[in-house]
Write a protein that holds these residues in place. Structure first.
Motif, mmCIF file in Angstrom:
data_model
loop_
_atom_site.group_PDB
_atom_site.id
_atom_site.type_symbol
_atom_site.label_atom_id
_atom_site.label_comp_id
_atom_site.label_asym_id
_atom_site.label_seq_id
_atom_site.Cartn_x
_atom_site.Cartn_y
_atom_site.Cartn_z
ATOM 1 N N VAL A 90 0.850 -1.190 0.000
ATOM 2 C CA VAL A 90 0.000 0.000 0.000
ATOM 3 C C VAL A 90 0.883 1.236 0.000
ATOM 4 C CG1 VAL A 90 -1.686 1.348 1.303
ATOM 5 C CG2 VAL A 90 -1.907 -1.139 1.157
ATOM 6 N N ARG A 91 0.577 2.150 -0.877
ATOM 7 C CA ARG A 91 1.284 3.418 -0.905
ATOM 8 C C ARG A 91 0.523 4.418 -0.045
ATOM 9 N NH1 ARG A 91 2.060 7.508 -6.084
ATOM 10 N NH2 ARG A 91 3.375 9.028 -5.014
ATOM 11 N N ASN A 92 1.252 5.004 0.908
ATOM 12 C CA ASN A 92 0.690 6.009 1.791
ATOM 13 C C ASN A 92 1.506 7.272 1.579
ATOM 14 O OD1 ASN A 92 -0.297 7.614 3.812
ATOM 15 N ND2 ASN A 92 0.035 6.141 5.460
ATOM 16 N N PHE A 93 0.950 8.203 0.882
ATOM 17 C CA PHE A 93 1.671 9.382 0.407
ATOM 18 C C PHE A 93 2.808 8.902 -0.480
ATOM 19 C CE2 PHE A 93 4.583 13.101 1.185
ATOM 20 C CZ PHE A 93 3.903 13.945 0.340
ATOM 21 N N ASN A 94 4.077 9.042 -0.080
ATOM 22 C CA ASN A 94 5.162 8.567 -0.953
ATOM 23 C C ASN A 94 5.850 7.322 -0.418
ATOM 24 O OD1 ASN A 94 6.525 9.776 1.173
ATOM 25 N ND2 ASN A 94 8.208 10.476 -0.107
ATOM 26 N N LYS A 95 5.289 6.731 0.636
ATOM 27 C CA LYS A 95 5.912 5.552 1.217
ATOM 28 C C LYS A 95 5.116 4.300 0.877
ATOM 29 C CE LYS A 95 7.840 7.967 5.205
ATOM 30 N NZ LYS A 95 7.915 7.981 6.682
ATOM 31 N N PHE A 96 5.829 3.210 0.705
ATOM 32 C CA PHE A 96 5.207 1.919 0.437
ATOM 33 C C PHE A 96 5.350 1.022 1.658
ATOM 34 C CE2 PHE A 96 4.418 1.493 -4.237
ATOM 35 C CZ PHE A 96 4.740 2.783 -4.590
ATOM 36 N N TYR A 97 4.254 0.379 2.028
ATOM 37 C CA TYR A 97 4.284 -0.587 3.113
ATOM 38 C C TYR A 97 3.837 -1.926 2.559
ATOM 39 C CZ TYR A 97 4.788 3.527 6.007
ATOM 40 O OH TYR A 97 5.245 4.701 6.552
ATOM 41 N N ASN B 51 16.376 11.408 1.486
ATOM 42 C CA ASN B 51 16.014 12.619 0.765
ATOM 43 C C ASN B 51 17.273 13.340 0.293
ATOM 44 O OD1 ASN B 51 13.102 12.450 1.535
ATOM 45 N ND2 ASN B 51 13.961 12.744 3.574
ATOM 46 N N GLU B 52 17.333 13.616 -0.984
ATOM 47 C CA GLU B 52 18.504 14.282 -1.545
ATOM 48 C C GLU B 52 18.702 15.657 -0.916
ATOM 49 O OE1 GLU B 52 18.565 17.040 -3.931
ATOM 50 O OE2 GLU B 52 20.748 16.982 -4.039
ATOM 51 N N GLY B 53 19.890 15.874 -0.390
ATOM 52 C CA GLY B 53 20.241 17.169 0.158
ATOM 53 C C GLY B 53 19.717 17.454 1.550
ATOM 54 N N SER B 54 19.058 16.498 2.161
ATOM 55 C CA SER B 54 18.569 16.713 3.533
ATOM 56 C C SER B 54 18.640 15.404 4.313
ATOM 57 C CB SER B 54 17.134 17.248 3.512
ATOM 58 O OG SER B 54 16.263 16.298 2.958
ATOM 59 N N LYS B 55 18.267 15.482 5.560
ATOM 60 C CA LYS B 55 18.365 14.304 6.424
ATOM 61 C C LYS B 55 17.330 13.249 6.036
ATOM 62 C CE LYS B 55 20.151 16.663 10.533
ATOM 63 N NZ LYS B 55 19.903 16.972 11.968
ATOM 64 N N ALA B 56 17.715 12.016 6.263
ATOM 65 C CA ALA B 56 16.775 10.922 6.028
ATOM 66 C C ALA B 56 15.722 10.899 7.133
ATOM 67 C CB ALA B 56 17.529 9.598 5.998
ATOM 68 N N THR B 57 14.568 10.376 6.802
ATOM 69 C CA THR B 57 13.528 10.182 7.814
ATOM 70 C C THR B 57 13.408 8.691 8.085
ATOM 71 O OG1 THR B 57 11.847 10.172 6.067
ATOM 72 C CG2 THR B 57 12.239 12.243 7.209
ATOM 73 N N TYR B 58 13.453 8.324 9.355
ATOM 74 C CA TYR B 58 13.503 6.931 9.752
ATOM 75 C C TYR B 58 12.137 6.464 10.256
ATOM 76 C CZ TYR B 58 18.563 7.230 9.380
ATOM 77 O OH TYR B 58 19.843 7.383 8.906
ATOM 78 N N GLN B 60 9.697 4.209 12.667
ATOM 79 C CA GLN B 60 9.726 3.955 14.101
ATOM 80 C C GLN B 60 10.470 2.664 14.400
ATOM 81 O OE1 GLN B 60 5.799 3.792 15.775
ATOM 82 N NE2 GLN B 60 6.505 4.094 17.872
ATOM 83 N N GLY B 61 11.365 2.733 15.365
ATOM 84 C CA GLY B 61 12.100 1.553 15.770
ATOM 85 C C GLY B 61 13.422 1.358 15.056
ATOM 86 N N VAL B 62 13.707 2.173 14.061
ATOM 87 C CA VAL B 62 14.971 2.062 13.330
ATOM 88 C C VAL B 62 15.948 3.075 13.899
ATOM 89 C CG1 VAL B 62 16.097 2.245 11.079
ATOM 90 C CG2 VAL B 62 13.782 1.300 11.251
ATOM 91 N N GLU B 63 17.122 2.604 14.312
ATOM 92 C CA GLU B 63 18.105 3.487 14.945
ATOM 93 C C GLU B 63 18.865 4.287 13.880
ATOM 94 O OE1 GLU B 63 19.385 -0.266 17.511
ATOM 95 O OE2 GLU B 63 20.537 1.513 18.024
ATOM 96 N N LYS B 64 18.707 5.575 13.901
ATOM 97 C CA LYS B 64 19.355 6.403 12.892
ATOM 98 C C LYS B 64 20.869 6.446 13.053
ATOM 99 C CE LYS B 64 18.540 10.739 15.378
ATOM 100 N NZ LYS B 64 17.929 12.097 15.292
ATOM 101 N N ASP B 65 21.364 6.257 14.270
ATOM 102 C CA ASP B 65 22.813 6.249 14.473
ATOM 103 C C ASP B 65 23.429 4.918 14.076
ATOM 104 O OD1 ASP B 65 22.359 8.134 17.515
ATOM 105 O OD2 ASP B 65 22.728 8.833 15.469
ATOM 106 N N LYS B 66 22.595 3.925 13.973
ATOM 107 C CA LYS B 66 23.040 2.594 13.583
ATOM 108 C C LYS B 66 23.070 2.457 12.055
ATOM 109 C CE LYS B 66 23.552 -1.935 14.172
ATOM 110 N NZ LYS B 66 24.774 -2.506 14.762
ATOM 111 N N PHE B 67 22.063 3.021 11.444
ATOM 112 C CA PHE B 67 21.918 2.941 9.995
ATOM 113 C C PHE B 67 22.003 4.360 9.423
ATOM 114 C CE2 PHE B 67 20.866 -1.476 9.965
ATOM 115 C CZ PHE B 67 20.140 -1.711 11.130
ATOM 116 N N LEU B 68 23.214 4.714 9.017
ATOM 117 C CA LEU B 68 23.464 6.064 8.515
ATOM 118 C C LEU B 68 23.123 6.133 7.027
ATOM 119 C CD1 LEU B 68 26.888 6.847 10.235
ATOM 120 C CD2 LEU B 68 24.591 7.436 11.013
#
Lengths: 108, 116
Positions: A90-97, B51-58, B60-68
């Motif tokens: 399912v695509r929710n906005f720009n993310k796929f689950y 995201n190109e040129g900005s920080k990634a969005t993680y 829930q439950g995914v450690e951002k310091d673990k997965f750069l």
């Protein structure tokens, strides 16, 4: 949260028709996709539904009912090479689950 | 369809080391790429949006310091698994889309990581 359910495994005979169901409850909806994945490989796109109804592409068809949160993938004239996992997404906005996937075994 | 390439396909490393995986869009520019991981006989779990040129969005439950994640250009995103442990062993797959209408994803070949 996102909840996408599919049967774990199905078996069908070569030449037959098989229907793989998918139900979903998601916080948003921008389309439902079906992907095929052979073991150890990346998924490949099969079909896409955003409006209710049936979409047909050769031996593969996909159906969507948004009010019921339900979709199915229909495979006709099964071939041995169709043995693979089929992922509902399912695509929710720009993310796929993705759902957990249905492993289809095609037997001679 | 759009082509997404991932490298390396296989990597084996010792516990405690870091591993970098590259994801490239070969014939289109991708402002957004997605990283998934997949355990055996399980489905794809979204880890983060690059995201190109900005920080990634993680997720829930995914450690951002673990997965750069670094998305320095419109055709390249990298995932670095830092201080890897055996439980990080998995199949990591990146994806991107060039389809404005449907947004269907195209996947890289995947990278199988084994941490000893």
């Amino acid at each position: 949260g996102q909840n996408i359910d599919q049967p774990t495994e199905m078996t069908a005979t070569e030449g037959a028709i098989v229907q793989i169901n998918c139900t979903y409850q998601t916080s948003g909806f921008n389309g439902l996709f079906w992907y095929q994945q052979h073991a150890g490989e990346a998924p490949t796109f099969l079909s896409y539904n955003v409006l209710d109804g049936l979409e047909e592409k050769g031996r593969f068809s996909s159906f969507l009912s948004r009010s019921k949160g339900y979709s199915y993938l229909l495979l006709k004239e099964l071939q041995m090479k169709d043995s693979a996992s089929y992922l509902c997404a399912v695509r929710n906005f720009n993310k796929f689950y993705f759902g957990s996937g249905t492993k289809l075994n095609v037997k001679p | 369809g759009a082509v997404v390439s991932q490298h390396p396909s296989w990597v084996i490393c010792k516990s405690g080391t870091s591993v970098k995986i590259e994801c490239r869009s070969l014939d289109f520019q991708a402002t957004t790429m997605f990283w998934y991981r997949q355990f055996p006989k399980q489905s794809l779990m979204l880890m983060a949006t690059s995201n190109e040129g900005s920080k990634a969005t993680y997720e829930q439950g995914v450690e951002k310091d673990k997965f750069l994640i670094n998305h320095a250009s419109l055709t390249l995103s990298t995932l670095t698994v830092t201080s890897a442990h055996p439980e990080d062993s998995s199949f990591y797959i990146c994806s991107a889309s060039d389809r404005v209408n449907t947004g269907e994803l195209f996947f890289g070949e995947g990278s199988r990581l084994t941490v000893l």
